[in-house]
Design a protein around this motif. Sequence first.
Motif, PDB file in Angstrom:
ATOM      1  N   GLY A  20      18.033  72.648  75.859  1.00 21.43           N
ATOM      2  CA  GLY A  20      18.539  73.545  76.895  1.00 21.43           C
ATOM      3  C   GLY A  20      19.921  74.085  76.576  1.00 21.43           C
ATOM      4  N   PHE A  21      20.762  73.228  76.032  1.00 22.31           N
ATOM      5  CA  PHE A  21      22.116  73.636  75.648  1.00 22.31           C
ATOM      6  C   PHE A  21      22.054  74.738  74.596  1.00 22.31           C
ATOM      7  N   GLY A  26      22.016  80.800  73.149  1.00 14.53           N
ATOM      8  CA  GLY A  26      21.281  81.854  72.453  1.00 14.53           C
ATOM      9  C   GLY A  26      20.839  81.484  71.053  1.00 14.53           C
ATOM     10  N   LEU A  27      20.867  80.194  70.722  1.00 13.67           N
ATOM     11  CA  LEU A  27      20.431  79.759  69.391  1.00 13.67           C
ATOM     12  C   LEU A  27      18.918  79.577  69.368  1.00 13.67           C
ATOM     13  N   ASP A  28      18.302  79.971  68.276  1.00 14.21           N
ATOM     14  CA  ASP A  28      16.870  79.759  68.148  1.00 14.21           C
ATOM     15  C   ASP A  28      16.588  78.337  67.655  1.00 14.21           C
ATOM     16  N   GLU A  29      15.327  77.971  67.676  1.00 14.59           N
ATOM     17  CA  GLU A  29      14.943  76.607  67.309  1.00 14.59           C
ATOM     18  C   GLU A  29      15.295  76.281  65.861  1.00 14.59           C
ATOM     19  N   ALA A  30      15.137  77.236  64.970  1.00 14.33           N
ATOM     20  CA  ALA A  30      15.428  76.994  63.550  1.00 14.33           C
ATOM     21  C   ALA A  30      16.909  76.685  63.333  1.00 14.33           C
ATOM     22  N   ALA A  31      17.780  77.450  63.966  1.00 10.28           N
ATOM     23  CA  ALA A  31      19.217  77.216  63.824  1.00 10.28           C
ATOM     24  C   ALA A  31      19.595  75.865  64.428  1.00 10.28           C
ATOM     25  N   HIS A  33      17.645  73.254  64.813  1.00 10.93           N
ATOM     26  CA  HIS A  33      17.096  72.190  63.966  1.00 10.93           C
ATOM     27  C   HIS A  33      17.967  71.969  62.739  1.00 10.93           C
ATOM     28  N   GLN A  34      18.451  73.036  62.155  1.00  7.17           N
ATOM     29  CA  GLN A  34      19.308  72.918  60.972  1.00  7.17           C
ATOM     30  C   GLN A  34      20.595  72.153  61.318  1.00  7.17           C
ATOM     31  N   ILE A  35      21.189  72.476  62.444  1.00  8.38           N
ATOM     32  CA  ILE A  35      22.407  71.781  62.872  1.00  8.38           C
ATOM     33  C   ILE A  35      22.118  70.311  63.135  1.00  8.38           C
ATOM     34  N   VAL A  36      21.048  70.028  63.851  1.00  9.05           N
ATOM     35  CA  VAL A  36      20.685  68.647  64.184  1.00  9.05           C
ATOM     36  C   VAL A  36      20.397  67.837  62.923  1.00  9.05           C
ATOM     37  N   GLU A  37      19.699  68.432  61.967  1.00 13.06           N
ATOM     38  CA  GLU A  37      19.412  67.753  60.696  1.00 13.06           C
ATOM     39  C   GLU A  37      20.713  67.369  59.983  1.00 13.06           C
ATOM     40  N   ASP A  53      27.565  65.046  70.777  1.00 10.53           N
ATOM     41  CA  ASP A  53      28.819  65.792  70.912  1.00 10.53           C
ATOM     42  C   ASP A  53      29.087  66.648  69.677  1.00 10.53           C
ATOM     43  N   ALA A  54      28.891  66.069  68.501  1.00 13.80           N
ATOM     44  CA  ALA A  54      29.107  66.810  67.257  1.00 13.80           C
ATOM     45  C   ALA A  54      28.132  67.984  67.147  1.00 13.80           C
ATOM     46  N   ALA A  55      26.873  67.746  67.504  1.00 13.15           N
ATOM     47  CA  ALA A  55      25.873  68.811  67.443  1.00 13.15           C
ATOM     48  C   ALA A  55      26.238  69.943  68.401  1.00 13.15           C
ATOM     49  N   ARG A  56      26.640  69.606  69.604  1.00 13.57           N
ATOM     50  CA  ARG A  56      27.025  70.632  70.576  1.00 13.57           C
ATOM     51  C   ARG A  56      28.225  71.445  70.100  1.00 13.57           C
ATOM     52  N   GLN A  57      29.200  70.758  69.500  1.00 11.65           N
ATOM     53  CA  GLN A  57      30.365  71.482  68.984  1.00 11.65           C
ATOM     54  C   GLN A  57      29.957  72.468  67.894  1.00 11.65           C
ATOM     55  N   ARG A  58      29.077  72.032  67.002  1.00 10.31           N
ATOM     56  CA  ARG A  58      28.630  72.939  65.935  1.00 10.31           C
ATOM     57  C   ARG A  58      27.798  74.087  66.481  1.00 10.31           C
ATOM     58  N   MET A  59      27.039  73.821  67.527  1.00  4.51           N
ATOM     59  CA  MET A  59      26.239  74.895  68.147  1.00  4.51           C
ATOM     60  C   MET A  59      27.139  75.946  68.778  1.00  4.51           C
ATOM     61  N   ILE A  60      28.212  75.503  69.409  1.00  2.64           N
ATOM     62  CA  ILE A  60      29.150  76.447  70.002  1.00  2.64           C
ATOM     63  C   ILE A  60      29.755  77.323  68.911  1.00  2.64           C
ATOM     64  N   ILE A  61      30.142  76.712  67.804  1.00 10.07           N
ATOM     65  CA  ILE A  61      30.705  77.474  66.682  1.00 10.07           C
ATOM     66  C   ILE A  61      29.658  78.435  66.121  1.00 10.07           C
ATOM     67  N   ALA A  62      28.425  77.973  65.966  1.00 11.34           N
ATOM     68  CA  ALA A  62      27.362  78.814  65.405  1.00 11.34           C
ATOM     69  C   ALA A  62      27.028  80.000  66.308  1.00 11.34           C
TER      70      ALA A  62
END
Length: 64
Positions: A20-21, A26-31, A33-37, A53-62
């Motif tokens: 949901g986050f 506006g990130l798609d599933e592929a992006a 998944h790449q961050i989570v991996e 927390d780290a994943a969310r921070q990277r998603m915000i940057i992405a």
Amino acid sequence: MYDDPNRTAAVQHMMRRVDGFARGLGLDEAATHQIVEKIAAEMPGQSDNEQLDAARQRMIIASS
């Protein structure tokens, strides 16, 4: 390289937790998944909350 079942489970768990986050950003599933991996690979011994927390921070940057 072999597939580690623990890492696969960790990635699947994290994907469910950040779905949901990521959509809200506006990130798609592929992006997502790449961050989570990457987080799972870089932080295998960290707690779920630290990884999330780290994943969310990277998603915000992405999403910027």
